[in-house]
Each structure stands twice: as structure tokens, then as C-alpha cells.
Design a protein around this motif. Structure first.
Motif, PDB file in Angstrom:
ATOM      1  N   PHE A  72       0.832  -1.203   0.000  1.00 22.10           N
ATOM      2  CA  PHE A  72       0.000   0.000   0.000  1.00 22.10           C
ATOM      3  C   PHE A  72       0.869   1.257   0.000  1.00 22.10           C
ATOM      4  N   LEU A  73       1.875   1.309   0.887  1.00 18.83           N
ATOM      5  CA  LEU A  73       2.709   2.510   1.002  1.00 18.83           C
ATOM      6  C   LEU A  73       3.456   2.810  -0.300  1.00 18.83           C
ATOM      7  N   VAL A  74       3.976   1.778  -0.955  1.00 19.87           N
ATOM      8  CA  VAL A  74       4.684   1.973  -2.228  1.00 19.87           C
ATOM      9  C   VAL A  74       3.701   2.469  -3.289  1.00 19.87           C
ATOM     10  N   ALA A  75       2.557   1.805  -3.418  1.00 17.62           N
ATOM     11  CA  ALA A  75       1.570   2.201  -4.421  1.00 17.62           C
ATOM     12  C   ALA A  75       0.974   3.567  -4.109  1.00 17.62           C
ATOM     13  N   ASN A  76       0.788   3.866  -2.834  1.00 15.19           N
ATOM     14  CA  ASN A  76       0.233   5.154  -2.428  1.00 15.19           C
ATOM     15  C   ASN A  76       1.116   6.299  -2.895  1.00 15.19           C
ATOM     16  N   LEU A  77       2.422   6.137  -2.736  1.00 14.74           N
ATOM     17  CA  LEU A  77       3.349   7.193  -3.142  1.00 14.74           C
ATOM     18  C   LEU A  77       3.335   7.392  -4.660  1.00 14.74           C
ATOM     19  N   THR A  78       3.348   6.317  -5.419  1.00 13.86           N
ATOM     20  CA  THR A  78       3.317   6.454  -6.882  1.00 13.86           C
ATOM     21  C   THR A  78       1.960   7.002  -7.338  1.00 13.86           C
ATOM     22  N   ASN A  79       0.877   6.533  -6.733  1.00 13.85           N
ATOM     23  CA  ASN A  79      -0.442   7.055  -7.095  1.00 13.85           C
ATOM     24  C   ASN A  79      -0.563   8.537  -6.777  1.00 13.85           C
ATOM     25  N   PHE A  80      -0.031   8.940  -5.637  1.00 17.19           N
ATOM     26  CA  PHE A  80      -0.098  10.354  -5.276  1.00 17.19           C
ATOM     27  C   PHE A  80       0.585  11.210  -6.334  1.00 17.19           C
ATOM     28  N   GLN A  81       1.778  10.833  -6.701  1.00 17.53           N
ATOM     29  CA  GLN A  81       2.518  11.658  -7.657  1.00 17.53           C
ATOM     30  C   GLN A  81       1.794  11.721  -9.002  1.00 17.53           C
ATOM     31  N   LEU A  82       1.283  10.592  -9.467  1.00 15.64           N
ATOM     32  CA  LEU A  82       0.550  10.594 -10.741  1.00 15.64           C
ATOM     33  C   LEU A  82      -0.763  11.380 -10.637  1.00 15.64           C
ATOM     34  N   ASN A  83      -1.490  11.225  -9.539  1.00 15.46           N
ATOM     35  CA  ASN A  83      -2.728  11.988  -9.368  1.00 15.46           C
ATOM     36  C   ASN A  83      -2.442  13.477  -9.254  1.00 15.46           C
ATOM     37  N   ARG A  84      -1.389  13.820  -8.584  1.00 12.05           N
ATOM     38  CA  ARG A  84      -1.032  15.228  -8.391  1.00 12.05           C
ATOM     39  C   ARG A  84      -0.689  15.900  -9.711  1.00 12.05           C
ATOM     40  N   THR A  85       0.085  15.218 -10.534  1.00 17.61           N
ATOM     41  CA  THR A  85       0.552  15.854 -11.766  1.00 17.61           C
ATOM     42  C   THR A  85      -0.376  15.642 -12.956  1.00 17.61           C
ATOM     43  N   TRP A  86      -1.138  14.534 -12.973  1.00 23.71           N
ATOM     44  CA  TRP A  86      -1.933  14.232 -14.160  1.00 23.71           C
ATOM     45  C   TRP A  86      -3.438  14.309 -13.905  1.00 23.71           C
ATOM     46  N   THR A  87      -3.934  13.626 -12.887  1.00 23.21           N
ATOM     47  CA  THR A  87      -5.382  13.573 -12.664  1.00 23.21           C
ATOM     48  C   THR A  87      -5.917  14.933 -12.227  1.00 23.21           C
ATOM     49  N   PHE A  88      -5.436  15.431 -11.108  1.00 17.80           N
ATOM     50  CA  PHE A  88      -5.968  16.664 -10.530  1.00 17.80           C
ATOM     51  C   PHE A  88      -5.139  17.893 -10.891  1.00 17.80           C
ATOM     52  N   LYS A  89      -3.954  17.677 -11.456  1.00 22.50           N
ATOM     53  CA  LYS A  89      -3.070  18.763 -11.893  1.00 22.50           C
ATOM     54  C   LYS A  89      -2.919  19.837 -10.812  1.00 22.50           C
ATOM     55  N   SER A  90      -2.639  19.363  -9.618  1.00 24.09           N
ATOM     56  CA  SER A  90      -2.546  20.281  -8.485  1.00 24.09           C
ATOM     57  C   SER A  90      -1.106  20.640  -8.153  1.00 24.09           C
ATOM     58  N   ASN A  91      -0.139  20.143  -8.928  1.00 19.22           N
ATOM     59  CA  ASN A  91       1.261  20.388  -8.604  1.00 19.22           C
ATOM     60  C   ASN A  91       1.609  21.868  -8.641  1.00 19.22           C
ATOM     61  N   LEU A  92       0.847  22.684  -9.342  1.00 21.43           N
ATOM     62  CA  LEU A  92       1.111  24.119  -9.370  1.00 21.43           C
ATOM     63  C   LEU A  92       0.252  24.874  -8.361  1.00 21.43           C
ATOM     64  N   ALA A  93      -0.730  24.205  -7.765  1.00 19.81           N
ATOM     65  CA  ALA A  93      -1.678  24.869  -6.870  1.00 19.81           C
ATOM     66  C   ALA A  93      -1.326  24.745  -5.397  1.00 19.81           C
ATOM     67  N   ALA A  94      -0.556  23.713  -5.033  1.00 23.89           N
ATOM     68  CA  ALA A  94      -0.261  23.493  -3.613  1.00 23.89           C
ATOM     69  C   ALA A  94       1.085  22.790  -3.478  1.00 23.89           C
ATOM     70  N   PRO A  95       1.788  23.039  -2.366  1.00 25.18           N
ATOM     71  CA  PRO A  95       3.067  22.353  -2.133  1.00 25.18           C
ATOM     72  C   PRO A  95       2.879  20.838  -1.984  1.00 25.18           C
ATOM     73  N   TRP A  96       3.909  20.085  -2.368  1.00 25.18           N
ATOM     74  CA  TRP A  96       3.868  18.619  -2.357  1.00 25.18           C
ATOM     75  C   TRP A  96       3.446  18.077  -1.007  1.00 25.18           C
ATOM     76  N   TRP A  97       4.138  18.490   0.066  1.00 20.78           N
ATOM     77  CA  TRP A  97       3.852  17.948   1.399  1.00 20.78           C
ATOM     78  C   TRP A  97       2.448  18.297   1.873  1.00 20.78           C
ATOM     79  N   ARG A  98       1.955  19.464   1.477  1.00 19.71           N
ATOM     80  CA  ARG A  98       0.622  19.885   1.912  1.00 19.71           C
ATOM     81  C   ARG A  98      -0.464  18.961   1.348  1.00 19.71           C
ATOM     82  N   GLU A  99      -0.231  18.421   0.175  1.00 14.60           N
ATOM     83  CA  GLU A  99      -1.190  17.485  -0.398  1.00 14.60           C
ATOM     84  C   GLU A  99      -0.892  16.034  -0.034  1.00 14.60           C
TER      85      GLU A  99
END
Length: 191
Positions: A72-99
Motif C-alpha cells: 500500500f505505502l509503495v503504491a500510495n506514493l506512486t499514485n499520489f505523484q501521478l494523481n497530483r501531476t496528471w489527474t488533478f493537476k494540483s502540482n502548481l496549486a499546492a506544495p507537495w507535502w501539503r497534499e
């Protein structure tokens, strides 16, 4: 169709698009999760062995709980990064740790629910235990742990999507609402 109806259709399409992208990321997460689980199962102690007894309950913390959590922890980290940059495109809206912390918290809630379900699917005395005559662990396709983990992922994913959309990646929604309000203010000024 009025402007409200058009906005509703646009919002619905955007949500469907988000759900599809979240599903694609989730599918890649399933692959990462299962590959991690396979490696841990292959090189670690037997997944049914107890790690710690949980009092006199008849239940134990078993290696499959540990393996599932690591996967879970390994998949969670990869899913987070992909969701942040591709799905929700929030990488420009909020700092990494905050999300990431809310994403991890949502995932941990799902993992706790998943571990309970995993226990019920794996424990031989459970009413929903996978049948050992079918899932006899003789091959990868007949492995109880693998099928139990896939069932857990399938059950927990919809909850994860809703909580992540509403909480974790809210910065994107908030930024979009702010832009919409600015545009409406500009339209009012023009009139």
C-alpha cells in the motif's frame, strides 16, 4: 440550455474525466501494489505466519498484513505523484507535502478498512473467507493473498477517490472557483 445548465454539463464532464484518469492511475497502482506484494511474498516469511498475537481473540497480526501495508505505502506514493501531476493537476496549486499528508491519511483510512477485509478474506473461520480448496496457493492464480488483495483494492478505491477529490486535491477546486469568481466579477464590471 442556459449558462447554469452548460456549467453543470461542463462540471459533469470534468468529473467523469477525473474519475477516468483516477481509474487509470489506480490501475497502475494495482500493478505496483501487486508487484510489491509478489516480491515480499517470494522473499519474506510465509504470509500466513503470525507476527504478533492479538490477545486471546484468535486473530494475529500476520505477515500478509505487513506485506499488504508495505505494498500500500509503495503504491500510495506512486499514485499520489501521478494523481497530483496528471489527474488533478494540483502540482502548481499546492506544495507537495501539503497534499501528500491528506492523501496518505485518506489512504491509511482505506488501508485500515482494507486490512479488516483482508483478514476476513484470509481467516479460515470467517464467513467470507476465500475457499481453500479453490485458492490453495498452488500457483499465482490460485493464491488467496493475491485475490484477497485485489478484492480489497476494488472495495477501497471508490472511497479513496471521493475523499481525495473532496479533501486532498481541494486546492485545485478552490483555485478554479477563484478563477470563476474573478471572471464573473470581470463580466459584471464590463456590463
Amino acid at each position: 440550455m442556459g449558462s447554469r445548465g452548460a456549467a453543470l454539463v461542463t462540471r459533469h464532464r470534468r468529473n467523469v474525466g477525473l474519475l477516468v484518469r483516477f481509474g487509470v492511475v489506480g490501475a497502475s497502482g494495482v500493478v505496483v501494489n501487486m508487484l510489491t506484494l509478489v516480491v515480499l511474498r517470494r522473499y519474506g516469511p510465509h504470509f500466513d505466519d503470525a507476527v504478533v498475537a492479538l490477545g486471546s481473540s484468535g486473530f494475529n497480526l500476520r505477515w500478509y498484513h505487513v506485506y499488504s501495508t508495505i505494498a500500500f505505502l509503495v503504491a500510495n506514493l506512486t499514485n499520489f505523484q501521478l494523481n497530483r501531476t496528471w489527474t488533478f493537476k494540483s502540482n502548481l496549486a499546492a506544495p507537495w507535502w501539503r497534499e501528500y499528508w491528506p492523501f496518505l491519511a485518506v489512504g491509511l483510512v482505506g488501508q485500515v478498512i482494507g486490512l479488516a477485509l483482508l483478514t476476513l478474506l484470509m481467516h479460515p473461520d470467517s464467513a467470507i473467507s476465500l475457499p481453500r480448496d479453490v485458492f490453495d496457493d498452488s500457483s499465482g492464480l490460485r493464491n488467496r493473498l493475491y485475490w484477497s488483495q485485489l478484492i480489497v483494492i476494488t472495495v477501497v478505491t471508490p472511497l479513496s477517490f471521493v475523499l481525495n477529490k473532496l479533501w486532498t486535491f481541494a486546492a485545485v477546486r478552490t483555485a478554479r472557483l477563484g478563477l470563476l469568481e474573478e471572471r464573473q466579477d470581470d463580466d459584471v464590471r464590463v456590463e
